[in-house]
Design a protein around this motif. Structure first.
Motif, PDB file in Angstrom:
ATOM      1  N   UNK A   1       0.838  -1.206   0.000  1.00  9.62           N
ATOM      2  CA  UNK A   1       0.000   0.000   0.000  1.00  9.62           C
ATOM      3  C   UNK A   1       0.868   1.249   0.000  1.00  9.62           C
ATOM      4  N   UNK A   2       1.934   1.220   0.783  1.00  7.85           N
ATOM      5  CA  UNK A   2       2.842   2.362   0.832  1.00  7.85           C
ATOM      6  C   UNK A   2       3.497   2.589  -0.526  1.00  7.85           C
ATOM      7  N   UNK A   3       3.938   1.509  -1.154  1.00  8.84           N
ATOM      8  CA  UNK A   3       4.538   1.630  -2.492  1.00  8.84           C
ATOM      9  C   UNK A   3       3.556   2.236  -3.491  1.00  8.84           C
ATOM     10  N   UNK A   4       2.314   1.767  -3.451  1.00 12.77           N
ATOM     11  CA  UNK A   4       1.308   2.286  -4.378  1.00 12.77           C
ATOM     12  C   UNK A   4       1.033   3.762  -4.111  1.00 12.77           C
ATOM     13  N   UNK A   5       0.977   4.139  -2.850  1.00 15.13           N
ATOM     14  CA  UNK A   5       0.746   5.540  -2.503  1.00 15.13           C
ATOM     15  C   UNK A   5       1.897   6.410  -2.973  1.00 15.13           C
ATOM     16  N   UNK A   6       3.119   5.947  -2.757  1.00 14.91           N
ATOM     17  CA  UNK A   6       4.289   6.711  -3.191  1.00 14.91           C
ATOM     18  C   UNK A   6       4.316   6.862  -4.705  1.00 14.91           C
ATOM     19  N   UNK A   7       3.993   5.795  -5.420  1.00 16.42           N
ATOM     20  CA  UNK A   7       3.956   5.873  -6.881  1.00 16.42           C
ATOM     21  C   UNK A   7       2.917   6.887  -7.347  1.00 16.42           C
ATOM     22  N   UNK A   8       1.760   6.885  -6.689  1.00 16.49           N
ATOM     23  CA  UNK A   8       0.715   7.842  -7.047  1.00 16.49           C
ATOM     24  C   UNK A   8       1.153   9.279  -6.790  1.00 16.49           C
ATOM     25  N   UNK A   9       1.854   9.492  -5.682  1.00 15.87           N
ATOM     26  CA  UNK A   9       2.334  10.836  -5.368  1.00 15.87           C
ATOM     27  C   UNK A   9       3.389  11.291  -6.372  1.00 15.87           C
ATOM     28  N   UNK A  10       4.280  10.406  -6.747  1.00 13.09           N
ATOM     29  CA  UNK A  10       5.311  10.758  -7.729  1.00 13.09           C
ATOM     30  C   UNK A  10       4.666  11.095  -9.071  1.00 13.09           C
ATOM     31  N   UNK A  11       3.688  10.304  -9.461  1.00 13.19           N
ATOM     32  CA  UNK A  11       2.988  10.570 -10.719  1.00 13.19           C
ATOM     33  C   UNK A  11       2.298  11.928 -10.670  1.00 13.19           C
ATOM     34  N   UNK A  12       1.656  12.229  -9.558  1.00 12.36           N
ATOM     35  CA  UNK A  12       0.972  13.518  -9.418  1.00 12.36           C
ATOM     36  C   UNK A  12       1.978  14.677  -9.457  1.00 12.36           C
ATOM     37  N   UNK A  13       3.101  14.525  -8.767  1.00 12.98           N
ATOM     38  CA  UNK A  13       4.134  15.570  -8.783  1.00 12.98           C
ATOM     39  C   UNK A  13       4.693  15.763 -10.191  1.00 12.98           C
ATOM     40  N   UNK A  14       4.903  14.670 -10.891  1.00 17.35           N
ATOM     41  CA  UNK A  14       5.431  14.742 -12.261  1.00 17.35           C
ATOM     42  C   UNK A  14       4.450  15.480 -13.170  1.00 17.35           C
ATOM     43  N   UNK A  15       3.185  15.113 -13.068  1.00 19.27           N
ATOM     44  CA  UNK A  15       2.167  15.740 -13.907  1.00 19.27           C
ATOM     45  C   UNK A  15       2.100  17.241 -13.642  1.00 19.27           C
ATOM     46  N   UNK A  16       2.104  17.630 -12.370  1.00 17.54           N
ATOM     47  CA  UNK A  16       2.063  19.054 -12.030  1.00 17.54           C
ATOM     48  C   UNK A  16       3.300  19.779 -12.547  1.00 17.54           C
ATOM     49  N   UNK A  17       4.467  19.158 -12.429  1.00 20.88           N
ATOM     50  CA  UNK A  17       5.709  19.792 -12.895  1.00 20.88           C
ATOM     51  C   UNK A  17       5.678  19.992 -14.404  1.00 20.88           C
ATOM     52  N   UNK A  18       5.200  18.997 -15.133  1.00 18.24           N
ATOM     53  CA  UNK A  18       5.126  19.115 -16.595  1.00 18.24           C
ATOM     54  C   UNK A  18       4.164  20.239 -16.980  1.00 18.24           C
ATOM     55  N   UNK A  19       3.065  20.366 -16.254  1.00 14.49           N
ATOM     56  CA  UNK A  19       2.122  21.461 -16.534  1.00 14.49           C
ATOM     57  C   UNK A  19       2.779  22.813 -16.267  1.00 14.49           C
ATOM     58  N   UNK A  20       3.576  22.907 -15.210  1.00 16.39           N
ATOM     59  CA  UNK A  20       4.222  24.172 -14.861  1.00 16.39           C
ATOM     60  C   UNK A  20       5.315  24.556 -15.848  1.00 16.39           C
ATOM     61  N   UNK A  21       5.950  23.584 -16.442  1.00 15.46           N
ATOM     62  CA  UNK A  21       7.016  23.900 -17.398  1.00 15.46           C
ATOM     63  C   UNK A  21       6.448  24.707 -18.562  1.00 15.46           C
ATOM     64  N   UNK A  22       5.220  24.441 -18.914  1.00 11.74           N
ATOM     65  CA  UNK A  22       4.604  25.172 -20.012  1.00 11.74           C
ATOM     66  C   UNK A  22       4.034  26.522 -19.611  1.00 11.74           C
ATOM     67  N   UNK A  23       4.149  26.883 -18.349  1.00 12.97           N
ATOM     68  CA  UNK A  23       3.557  28.146 -17.893  1.00 12.97           C
ATOM     69  C   UNK A  23       4.416  29.341 -18.307  1.00 12.97           C
ATOM     70  N   UNK A  24       3.810  30.511 -18.325  1.00 15.76           N
ATOM     71  CA  UNK A  24       4.510  31.730 -18.727  1.00 15.76           C
ATOM     72  C   UNK A  24       5.468  32.267 -17.680  1.00 15.76           C
ATOM     73  N   UNK A  25       5.090  32.387 -16.430  1.00 10.72           N
ATOM     74  CA  UNK A  25       6.031  32.988 -15.482  1.00 10.72           C
ATOM     75  C   UNK A  25       7.292  32.129 -15.350  1.00 10.72           C
ATOM     76  N   UNK A  26       8.406  32.799 -15.349  1.00  7.92           N
ATOM     77  CA  UNK A  26       9.689  32.113 -15.234  1.00  7.92           C
ATOM     78  C   UNK A  26       9.774  31.327 -13.925  1.00  7.92           C
ATOM     79  N   UNK A  27       9.220  31.888 -12.848  1.00  2.95           N
ATOM     80  CA  UNK A  27       9.275  31.206 -11.547  1.00  2.95           C
ATOM     81  C   UNK A  27       8.603  29.840 -11.606  1.00  2.95           C
ATOM     82  N   UNK A  28       7.507  29.761 -12.344  1.00  6.64           N
ATOM     83  CA  UNK A  28       6.800  28.489 -12.486  1.00  6.64           C
ATOM     84  C   UNK A  28       7.646  27.452 -13.193  1.00  6.64           C
TER      85      UNK A  28
END
Length: 107
Positions: A51-78
């Motif tokens: 269960x812990x492994x599955x939760x960690x994998x889900x969190x990593x996937x969510x963090x990755x998805x958010x980071x990829x979305x931010x890379x396309x953002x306009x503000x440099x800070x993002x």
């Protein structure tokens, strides 16, 4: 020992033999109970680890998805934040390092 041999023994010895037999049965039941408890605990730990492994994998996937979305953002800070997030993901999850490197190259 046959039944006849047992009956031929003095009462004191028969009582001792029965007490030993009862003690042996109780020890067997205690041992079986301890083994069952050990197996139950091991199964619980295995389930918790999965269960812990599955939760960690889900969190990593969510963090990755958010980071990829931010890379396309306009503000440099993002974008800088997204790069740091991807770097952290690659350190936290060696299994995903190749994906992170590939996503940086595509941008």
């Amino acid at each position: 020992m046959s039944r006849a041999e047992f009956e031929a023994l003095p009462v004191k010895e028969r009582i001792e033999i029965r007490a030993l037999a009862t003690q042996n049965r109780m020890q067997l039941l205690s041992t079986l109970g301890a083994l069952f408890g050990l197996l139950f605990t091991a199964a619980g730990l295995f389930y918790t680890a999965r269960s812990l492994d599955a939760t960690q994998e889900g969190q990593i996937t969510e963090r990755y998805t958010r980071a990829i979305e931010q890379i396309g953002s306009n503000p440099l800070e993002g974008r800088v934040g997204a790069i740091y997030a991807l770097e952290r993901i690659s350190r936290d999850s060696p299994r995903d390092q190749r994906t992170v490197v590939d996503s940086r190259r595509r941008r």
